[in-house]
Scaffold this active site. Structure first.
Site, PDB file in Angstrom:
ATOM      1  CG  LEU A  33      -1.955  -1.179   1.247  1.00 44.93           C
ATOM      2  CD1 LEU A  33      -2.897  -1.050   2.466  1.00 44.93           C
ATOM      3  CD2 LEU A  33      -2.805  -1.289  -0.027  1.00 44.93           C
ATOM      4  CG  ASN A  35       1.756   5.069  -5.712  1.00 39.78           C
ATOM      5  OD1 ASN A  35       1.253   6.112  -5.273  1.00 39.78           O
ATOM      6  ND2 ASN A  35       2.040   4.914  -6.991  1.00 39.78           N
ATOM      7  CB  SER A 125       8.559  -0.035 -19.044  1.00 40.49           C
ATOM      8  OG  SER A 125       8.473   1.232 -19.643  1.00 40.49           O
ATOM      9  CE1 TYR A 150       9.453   2.138 -13.603  1.00 44.65           C
ATOM     10  CE2 TYR A 150       9.894   3.343 -15.634  1.00 44.65           C
ATOM     11  CZ  TYR A 150       9.159   2.411 -14.939  1.00 44.65           C
ATOM     12  OH  TYR A 150       8.142   1.736 -15.569  1.00 44.65           O
ATOM     13  CE  LYS A 154       9.270  -1.611 -14.215  1.00 45.79           C
ATOM     14  NZ  LYS A 154       8.551  -2.575 -13.389  1.00 45.79           N
ATOM     15  CG  PHE A 178       4.238   0.812 -25.962  1.00 46.59           C
ATOM     16  CD1 PHE A 178       4.524  -0.559 -25.882  1.00 46.59           C
ATOM     17  CD2 PHE A 178       5.065   1.594 -26.734  1.00 46.59           C
ATOM     18  CE1 PHE A 178       5.603  -1.115 -26.568  1.00 46.59           C
ATOM     19  CE2 PHE A 178       6.144   1.050 -27.437  1.00 46.59           C
ATOM     20  CZ  PHE A 178       6.412  -0.311 -27.351  1.00 46.59           C
ATOM     21  CB  VAL A 217       1.584  20.846 -23.493  1.00 48.01           C
ATOM     22  CG1 VAL A 217       2.079  20.012 -24.668  1.00 48.01           C
ATOM     23  CG2 VAL A 217       0.095  20.626 -23.253  1.00 48.01           C
ATOM     24  NE  ARG A 231       6.230   9.128 -24.159  1.00 46.62           N
ATOM     25  CZ  ARG A 231       7.041  10.030 -24.700  1.00 46.62           C
ATOM     26  NH1 ARG A 231       7.020  10.241 -26.001  1.00 46.62           N
ATOM     27  NH2 ARG A 231       7.878  10.715 -23.962  1.00 46.62           N
TER      28      ARG A 231
HETATM   29  N1  UFG Z   1       3.203  15.239 -20.470  1.00 50.65           N
HETATM   30  C1  UFG Z   1       2.868  16.577 -20.510  1.00 50.65           C
HETATM   31  N2  UFG Z   1       2.422  17.165 -19.359  1.00 50.65           N
HETATM   32  C2  UFG Z   1       2.287  16.466 -18.189  1.00 50.65           C
HETATM   33  C3  UFG Z   1       2.626  15.089 -18.168  1.00 50.65           C
HETATM   34  C4  UFG Z   1       3.086  14.519 -19.329  1.00 50.65           C
HETATM   35  O1  UFG Z   1       2.990  17.237 -21.556  1.00 50.65           O
HETATM   36  O2  UFG Z   1       1.894  17.066 -17.183  1.00 50.65           O
HETATM   37  C5  UFG Z   1       3.695  14.609 -21.701  1.00 50.65           C
HETATM   38  C6  UFG Z   1       5.077  14.028 -21.539  1.00 50.65           C
HETATM   39  O3  UFG Z   1       6.055  15.010 -21.767  1.00 50.65           O
HETATM   40  C7  UFG Z   1       5.058  12.919 -22.589  1.00 50.65           C
HETATM   41  C8  UFG Z   1       3.604  12.467 -22.606  1.00 50.65           C
HETATM   42  O4  UFG Z   1       2.854  13.517 -22.006  1.00 50.65           O
HETATM   43  O5  UFG Z   1       5.377  13.443 -23.839  1.00 50.65           O
HETATM   44  C9  UFG Z   1       3.365  11.207 -21.793  1.00 50.65           C
HETATM   45  O6  UFG Z   1       3.926  11.396 -20.498  1.00 50.65           O
HETATM   46  P1  UFG Z   1       3.656  10.393 -19.308  1.00 50.65           P
HETATM   47  O7  UFG Z   1       4.413  10.914 -18.131  1.00 50.65           O
HETATM   48  O8  UFG Z   1       2.205  10.138 -19.149  1.00 50.65           O
HETATM   49  O9  UFG Z   1       4.288   9.051 -19.839  1.00 50.65           O
HETATM   50  P2  UFG Z   1       5.782   8.741 -20.263  1.00 50.65           P
HETATM   51  O10 UFG Z   1       5.726   8.342 -21.700  1.00 50.65           O
HETATM   52  O11 UFG Z   1       6.733   9.793 -19.906  1.00 50.65           O
HETATM   53  O12 UFG Z   1       6.102   7.569 -19.264  1.00 50.65           O
HETATM   54  C10 UFG Z   1       5.550   6.340 -19.410  1.00 50.65           C
HETATM   55  C11 UFG Z   1       5.459   5.627 -18.065  1.00 50.65           C
HETATM   56  C12 UFG Z   1       6.823   5.342 -17.526  1.00 50.65           C
HETATM   57  C13 UFG Z   1       7.676   4.693 -18.587  1.00 50.65           C
HETATM   58  C14 UFG Z   1       7.686   5.494 -19.846  1.00 50.65           C
HETATM   59  C15 UFG Z   1       8.437   4.824 -20.944  1.00 50.65           C
HETATM   60  O13 UFG Z   1       4.752   6.417 -17.133  1.00 50.65           O
HETATM   61  O14 UFG Z   1       6.672   4.484 -16.437  1.00 50.65           O
HETATM   62  O15 UFG Z   1       6.359   5.652 -20.292  1.00 50.65           O
HETATM   63  O16 UFG Z   1       8.473   5.632 -22.077  1.00 50.65           O
HETATM   64  F1  UFG Z   1       8.965   4.588 -18.178  1.00 50.65           F
END
Ligand code: UFG
Length: 339
Positions: A33, A35, A125, A150, A154, A178, A217, A231
């Site tokens: 627990l 998170n 991941s 992190y 993995k 993804f 963004v 993504r």
């Molecule tokens: N983003 C924003 N604003 C925010 C949060 C995210 O613009 O407040 C953008 C990020 O820059 C990125 C996209 O949204 O371009 C996705 O970001 P996330 O943080 O949702 O996801 P990530 O792709 O960074 O991360 C995810 C998982 C991680 C993993 C990673 C591998 O959360 O655990 O993919 O690529 F390691």
């Protein structure tokens, strides 16, 4: 058919427990627990009508882990989600991440071997690919040096599992996720980050509900169709279903090798602005956002080639981006009591 789900009260874990139960598996959850919240067990029970067995302890505790496995030596398999996953925090506290994510894995592997529990599904991941040279990225793409501790946990975990499988009777499947988003259609379980969300979709829904002032963004100068990063967003229920398929594949001895790797994505890349537009479309809300500079450590674009998973697992991500954002929004509203 009894399956241990570590991290079973977390985001992906809880959705997977529901799918397993609905496919007739008996589920035991272990979660510390750190998170997530204990009442997720009740939410799961109210969706499926079956209360999963739940034990709260830390899998980095070797004695407790060993005692747990002795008690549950009739497990058919283990799905190991439990891990820390905040990229930024891992840069600040690398040892916390290495200890938590690696020691727990080693404790589990040792206990599985000691008790002849043959099947492990591991949460990996797409971060292991870094910025791939070729898109979409298939499982054959080379592993790139990790961008964060992190991500490195993995990569190392996959190597630890690979070596362990080679030297034992253990079978393992690493699932490379993804970007999982969305929530269960019941809106009884969903993504519930503690504190300020790091990830895009919870930040969007928390901004729209009024918990955050504005979404930033990160970057509009990427070499993508609208300049924002791309993504492969996948609905968490689609992702959860892939775990059930993977478990069944192991139990039914359908594996081609004793360690297999699969990409779990849709095969479609979406930009940050595409996701925002989808959210605005399905919610009817105008999102307050602003373009700011790039976030350190972000790759420009990554999306999956899911061909191998589709063909070999007979699994395919089915849900559209609008279904993903709509379910995330429904969950946020229900959770905050605004509906
Ligand atoms: N983003 C924003 N604003 C925010 C949060 C995210 O613009 O407040 C953008 C990020 O820059 C990125 C996209 O949204 O371009 C996705 O970001 P996330 O943080 O949702 O996801 P990530 O792709 O960074 O991360 C995810 C998982 C991680 C993993 C990673 C591998 O959360 O655990 O993919 O690529 F390691």
């Amino acid at each position: 058919m009894k399956i241990l789900v570590t991290g079973g009260t977390g985001f992906i874990g809880s959705h997977t427990v529901v799918e397993l139960q609905q496919q007739g598996y008996e589920v035991v959850i272990v979660d510390n627990l750190s998170n997530s919240q204990a009442d997720v067990v009740d939410a799961i029970t109210s969706i499926t009508g079956i209360k999963p067995h739940f034990e709260q302890f830390d899998l980095i505790d070797r004695e407790k882990t060993s005692a747990f496995f002795k008690k549950h030596n009739d497990l058919s398999g283990v799905i190991h989600f439990a891990a820390f996953k905040a990229v930024g925090e891992s840069v600040e506290k690398p040892l916390l991440y290495y200890r938590n994510n690696l020691v727990s894995l080693m404790n589990i592997l040792e206990s599985m071997i000691e008790n002849n529990i043959p099947n492990l599904v591991f949460s990996s991941s797409c971060t292991v690919y870094g910025q791939p040279d070729v898109l979409p990225v298939s499982e054959k793409a080379p592993i790139k040096k990790a961008e964060s501790p992190y991500g490195n946990t993995k990569q190392i975990s996959e190597e630890v599992i690979f070596d362990t499988v080679k030297s034992s009777k253990l079978n393992a499947i690493a699932l490379r996720y993804f970007n999982p988003i969305g929530a269960h259609e019941s809106a009884k379980i969903g993504e519930l980050p503690i504190g300020v969300p790091n990830n895009l979709v919870p930040f969007i829904t928390q901004t729209a509900i009024g918990l955050r002032n504005q979404l930033s963004v990160f970057g509009e100068d990427y070499n993508t169709h609208d300049g924002t990063a791309v993504r492969d967003y996948i609905h968490v229920v689609d992702l959860a279903k892939a775990h059930v398929v993977a478990v069944r594949r192991m139990i039914e001895s359908k594996m081609k090798q004793s360690f297999e790797i699969f990409n779990l994505g849709t095969g479609t890349g979406l930009s940050v602005l595409d996701v925002i537009k989808s959210f605005e479309r399905v919610s009817g809300e105008k999102l307050n956002y602003k373009i700011v500079g790039r976030r350190a450590g972000d790759v420009e674009q990554v999306w999956a080639d899911p061909t191998y998973s589709n063909e070999e697992l007979g699994w395919k991500a089915m849900k559209t981006v609008d279904e993903m954002t709509a379910s995330a929004w429904k969950w946020e509203k229900v959770y905050r009591g605004k509906r």
